[in-house]
Design a protein around this motif. Structure first.
Motif, PDB file in Angstrom:
ATOM      1  N   ALA A 194      -4.842   2.658  -1.381  1.00  0.00           N
ATOM      2  CA  ALA A 194      -3.500   3.488  -1.542  1.00  0.00           C
ATOM      3  C   ALA A 194      -4.098   4.659  -2.919  1.00  0.00           C
ATOM      4  O   ALA A 194      -3.400   5.694  -2.552  1.00  0.00           O
ATOM      5  N   ILE A 254       0.900  -1.199  -0.153  1.00  0.00           N
ATOM      6  CA  ILE A 254       0.091  -0.154   0.108  1.00  0.00           C
ATOM      7  C   ILE A 254       0.879   1.254  -0.024  1.00  0.00           C
ATOM      8  O   ILE A 254       0.883   2.188  -0.868  1.00  0.00           O
ATOM      9  N   GLY A 307      -5.668  -3.121  -1.000  1.00  0.00           N
ATOM     10  CA  GLY A 307      -4.729  -2.283  -0.573  1.00  0.00           C
ATOM     11  C   GLY A 307      -4.608  -1.233  -1.894  1.00  0.00           C
ATOM     12  O   GLY A 307      -4.275  -0.052  -1.268  1.00  0.00           O
TER      13      GLY A 307
END
Length: 200
Positions: free
Chosen positions: A172, A73, A168
């Motif tokens: 992100a 991430i 993730g």
């Protein structure tokens, strides 16, 4: 015009040479960091796995997978983040702002460290932890199911890792600046950037 073109070519060549020196230095640094981190994580995994219960071993394996997802991430967020919002924060001397700018300006190196180095190391350590857990499970079973257990557990770990990284990446991209600002704050406690004193 010809002289100017020659000067430009010379500058480009000199810049390329400089970049090569930096890249070699970065490769050596990455190798050293990879060796140290991998050795420490493998020592922790190998030293603890034989002295813990099955539940604790599974929690350790889950933590390794979680570490890989978290660093993935960060690696994605640093490449998507923009340093513009952090300039005003840095001017007001907000903790973590300068560190966030430094992370973004070195996004290629940070991304490589998080995604490649940590990701690969966690993958190797997770594989070793999976093998240790399979041995534990096989000891509890009446028959020899080591082959089936290893396939099922390896598939489960792979699914958790890939699924976690897929989720993730979306997080992100959506909260890249917030993530990097948080990482910048953490970095400020470990490797803070010296703040220049105000000029009179």
């Amino acid at each position: 015009m010809k002289e100017e073109d020659k000067k430009k070519k010379i500058k480009i060549r000199s810049n390329n040479v400089g970049n090569r020196k930096v890249s070699y230095k970065w490769v050596v640094t990455i190798i050293i960091w990879s060796f140290c981190i991998s050795s420490v994580m493998q020592m922790i995994q190998a030293g603890l796995m034989s002295h813990v219960t099955l539940l604790v071993a599974c929690l350790m394996l889950f933590s390794f997978v979680l570490i890989g997802v978290i660093f993935d991430i960060i690696g994605v967020a640093v490449t998507a983040a923009s340093e513009v919002p952090f300039h005003s924060l840095a001017a007001r001397r907000v903790r973590g702002a300068k560190e966030a700018i430094r992370l973004i300006r070195n996004a290629d190196k940070v991304g490589s460290f998080c995604n490649d180095v940590i990701g690969d190391i966690v993958g190797i350590v997770s594989g070793s932890a999976t093998t240790a857990i399979v041995v534990m499970l096989n000891a509890f079973s009446s028959g020899d199911y080591e082959f089936i257990l290893s396939i099922c557990l390896a598939g489960l770990v792979a699914a958790m890792t890939i699924g976690g990284k897929a989720v993730g990446k979306g997080i992100a991209m959506m909260y890249c600046n917030t993530i990097i600002f948080t990482v910048g704050k953490l970095v400020s406690f470990v490797a803070p950037i010296k703040r220049e004193s105000k000029k009179k």
